[in-house]
Scaffold this motif. Structure first.
Motif, PDB file in Angstrom:
ATOM      1  N   GLN A 117       0.832  -1.205   0.000  1.00 27.35           N
ATOM      2  CA  GLN A 117       0.000   0.000   0.000  1.00 27.35           C
ATOM      3  C   GLN A 117       0.871   1.263   0.000  1.00 27.35           C
ATOM      4  OE1 GLN A 117      -3.369   0.340  -0.171  1.00 27.35           O
ATOM      5  NE2 GLN A 117      -3.632  -1.871  -0.355  1.00 27.35           N
ATOM      6  N   LEU A 118       1.904   1.260   0.831  1.00 28.51           N
ATOM      7  CA  LEU A 118       2.792   2.415   0.949  1.00 28.51           C
ATOM      8  C   LEU A 118       3.564   2.652  -0.348  1.00 28.51           C
ATOM      9  CD1 LEU A 118       4.096   4.654   2.631  1.00 28.51           C
ATOM     10  CD2 LEU A 118       5.694   2.949   3.511  1.00 28.51           C
ATOM     11  N   VAL A 119       4.107   1.593  -0.935  1.00 23.48           N
ATOM     12  CA  VAL A 119       4.857   1.730  -2.187  1.00 23.48           C
ATOM     13  C   VAL A 119       3.943   2.222  -3.301  1.00 23.48           C
ATOM     14  CG1 VAL A 119       6.139   0.472  -3.971  1.00 23.48           C
ATOM     15  CG2 VAL A 119       6.605   0.021  -1.553  1.00 23.48           C
ATOM     16  N   ALA A 120       2.761   1.647  -3.398  1.00 25.20           N
ATOM     17  CA  ALA A 120       1.817   2.064  -4.442  1.00 25.20           C
ATOM     18  C   ALA A 120       1.456   3.540  -4.286  1.00 25.20           C
ATOM     19  CB  ALA A 120       0.568   1.192  -4.404  1.00 25.20           C
ATOM     20  N   ARG A 121       1.230   3.969  -3.056  1.00 24.01           N
ATOM     21  CA  ARG A 121       0.906   5.386  -2.813  1.00 24.01           C
ATOM     22  C   ARG A 121       2.097   6.269  -3.203  1.00 24.01           C
ATOM     23  NH1 ARG A 121       0.277   6.726   3.040  1.00 24.01           N
ATOM     24  NH2 ARG A 121      -0.372   4.577   2.975  1.00 24.01           N
ATOM     25  N   THR A 122       3.307   5.835  -2.872  1.00 25.05           N
ATOM     26  CA  THR A 122       4.508   6.600  -3.198  1.00 25.05           C
ATOM     27  C   THR A 122       4.705   6.712  -4.704  1.00 25.05           C
ATOM     28  OG1 THR A 122       5.563   5.855  -1.151  1.00 25.05           O
ATOM     29  CG2 THR A 122       7.016   6.711  -2.850  1.00 25.05           C
ATOM     30  N   LEU A 123       4.424   5.633  -5.424  1.00 24.03           N
ATOM     31  CA  LEU A 123       4.615   5.616  -6.880  1.00 24.03           C
ATOM     32  C   LEU A 123       3.376   6.094  -7.643  1.00 24.03           C
ATOM     33  CD1 LEU A 123       6.557   2.247  -7.216  1.00 24.03           C
ATOM     34  CD2 LEU A 123       7.480   4.575  -7.069  1.00 24.03           C
ATOM     35  N   ALA A 124       2.314   6.378  -6.923  1.00 22.88           N
ATOM     36  CA  ALA A 124       1.087   6.954  -7.492  1.00 22.88           C
ATOM     37  C   ALA A 124       0.392   6.045  -8.497  1.00 22.88           C
ATOM     38  CB  ALA A 124       1.368   8.328  -8.100  1.00 22.88           C
ATOM     39  N   PHE A 125       0.169   4.786  -8.087  1.00 22.20           N
ATOM     40  CA  PHE A 125      -0.690   3.909  -8.870  1.00 22.20           C
ATOM     41  C   PHE A 125      -1.373   2.923  -7.940  1.00 22.20           C
ATOM     42  CE2 PHE A 125       3.537   1.900  -9.378  1.00 22.20           C
ATOM     43  CZ  PHE A 125       3.274   0.627  -8.898  1.00 22.20           C
ATOM     44  N   PRO A 126      -2.416   2.232  -8.410  1.00 22.60           N
ATOM     45  CA  PRO A 126      -3.200   1.353  -7.529  1.00 22.60           C
ATOM     46  C   PRO A 126      -2.391   0.196  -6.938  1.00 22.60           C
ATOM     47  CG  PRO A 126      -4.349   1.747  -9.610  1.00 22.60           C
ATOM     48  CD  PRO A 126      -2.974   2.302  -9.765  1.00 22.60           C
ATOM     49  N   ALA A 127      -2.578  -0.052  -5.656  1.00 23.64           N
ATOM     50  CA  ALA A 127      -1.878  -1.147  -4.981  1.00 23.64           C
ATOM     51  C   ALA A 127      -2.217  -2.499  -5.606  1.00 23.64           C
ATOM     52  CB  ALA A 127      -2.223  -1.149  -3.490  1.00 23.64           C
ATOM     53  N   ALA A 128      -3.415  -2.636  -6.148  1.00 22.83           N
ATOM     54  CA  ALA A 128      -3.821  -3.899  -6.778  1.00 22.83           C
ATOM     55  C   ALA A 128      -2.931  -4.237  -7.973  1.00 22.83           C
ATOM     56  CB  ALA A 128      -5.275  -3.827  -7.223  1.00 22.83           C
ATOM     57  N   GLU A 129      -2.283  -3.237  -8.549  1.00 27.54           N
ATOM     58  CA  GLU A 129      -1.430  -3.452  -9.714  1.00 27.54           C
ATOM     59  C   GLU A 129       0.027  -3.690  -9.340  1.00 27.54           C
ATOM     60  OE1 GLU A 129      -2.017  -0.232 -12.470  1.00 27.54           O
ATOM     61  OE2 GLU A 129      -4.180  -0.603 -12.590  1.00 27.54           O
ATOM     62  N   LEU A 130       0.334  -3.755  -8.049  1.00 28.93           N
ATOM     63  CA  LEU A 130       1.719  -3.898  -7.583  1.00 28.93           C
ATOM     64  C   LEU A 130       1.977  -5.288  -7.023  1.00 28.93           C
ATOM     65  CD1 LEU A 130       4.492  -2.628  -6.883  1.00 28.93           C
ATOM     66  CD2 LEU A 130       3.490  -1.965  -4.694  1.00 28.93           C
ATOM     67  N   THR A 131       3.042  -5.906  -7.497  1.00 29.77           N
ATOM     68  CA  THR A 131       3.526  -7.170  -6.951  1.00 29.77           C
ATOM     69  C   THR A 131       4.939  -6.928  -6.454  1.00 29.77           C
ATOM     70  OG1 THR A 131       2.202  -8.489  -8.473  1.00 29.77           O
ATOM     71  CG2 THR A 131       4.100  -9.566  -7.508  1.00 29.77           C
ATOM     72  N   LEU A 132       5.258  -7.444  -5.263  1.00 37.67           N
ATOM     73  CA  LEU A 132       6.594  -7.308  -4.705  1.00 37.67           C
ATOM     74  C   LEU A 132       7.278  -8.672  -4.711  1.00 37.67           C
ATOM     75  CD1 LEU A 132       5.804  -4.922  -1.725  1.00 37.67           C
ATOM     76  CD2 LEU A 132       6.964  -4.348  -3.869  1.00 37.67           C
ATOM     77  N   LEU A 133       8.534  -8.677  -5.162  1.00 39.34           N
ATOM     78  CA  LEU A 133       9.306  -9.905  -5.267  1.00 39.34           C
ATOM     79  C   LEU A 133      10.548  -9.819  -4.403  1.00 39.34           C
ATOM     80  CD1 LEU A 133       9.311 -10.236  -9.169  1.00 39.34           C
ATOM     81  CD2 LEU A 133       7.747 -11.353  -7.587  1.00 39.34           C
ATOM     82  N   ASP A 134      10.902 -10.951  -3.796  1.00 34.92           N
ATOM     83  CA  ASP A 134      12.182 -11.112  -3.106  1.00 34.92           C
ATOM     84  C   ASP A 134      12.966 -12.075  -3.989  1.00 34.92           C
ATOM     85  OD1 ASP A 134      14.328 -11.369  -1.442  1.00 34.92           O
ATOM     86  OD2 ASP A 134      13.241 -12.340   0.189  1.00 34.92           O
ATOM     87  N   GLY A 135      13.839 -11.540  -4.815  1.00 41.76           N
ATOM     88  CA  GLY A 135      14.482 -12.364  -5.836  1.00 41.76           C
ATOM     89  C   GLY A 135      13.432 -12.737  -6.865  1.00 41.76           C
ATOM     90  N   GLU A 136      13.195 -14.032  -7.024  1.00 39.21           N
ATOM     91  CA  GLU A 136      12.175 -14.500  -7.962  1.00 39.21           C
ATOM     92  C   GLU A 136      10.892 -14.931  -7.260  1.00 39.21           C
ATOM     93  OE1 GLU A 136      13.783 -17.507 -10.523  1.00 39.21           O
ATOM     94  OE2 GLU A 136      15.460 -16.254 -11.133  1.00 39.21           O
TER      95      GLU A 136
END
Length: 135
Positions: free
Chosen positions: A61-80
């Motif tokens: 939620q925080l990253v999506a808000r910072t980058l100004a796009f919907p959180a539903a469109e954000l996936t976070l990866l640790d390596g692969e």
């Protein structure tokens, strides 16, 4: 382009962001803060001050808000490995952000809802079976 919103003069991804965690217990909230880098295809997107006990959902939620796009469109990866919302950040110092198209995000949300629905039905069946009087 995924990282293009970071060039917006309103959003400065180089500024660490710290948000409070009032809903966490005092023992969890006292964890040491650390800096977490979020990278994308074009390089570093932002750096945030976080706590190890935070859930990925909160960070997403925080990253999506910072980058100004919907959180539903954000996936976070640790390596692969894709991080799920219920995972704790732990000591991770760098994650990769991938922005999904809105149609892919909708499909992913639908699959997640179907999975959760199936899981809840299985649990309800188990509880109902256990509650049946034994003859």
């Amino acid at each position: 382009h995924f990282g293009s919103s970071c060039t917006d003069p309103v959003v400065d991804c180089k500024v660490p962001v710290l948000i409070s965690a009032p809903t966490m217990s005092a023992t969890v909230a006292l964890g040491p803060d650390f800096s977490l880098r979020i990278i994308g295809i074009s390089g570093e997107l932002c750096s945030l001050t976080v706590q190890p006990a935070w859930r990925v959902a909160k960070l997403r939620q925080l990253v999506a808000r910072t980058l100004a796009f919907p959180a539903a469109e954000l996936t976070l990866l640790d390596g692969e490995t894709e991080l799920k919302d219920h995972h704790a950040l732990g000591g991770r110092r760098e994650l990769t952000a991938v922005r999904l198209s809105s149609s892919a995000a909708e499909q992913k949300a639908k699959e997640r809802m179907e999975f959760m629905g199936t899981l809840m039905l299985q649990r309800a069946s188990k509880v109902a079976f256990q509650a049946k009087p034994r003859v």
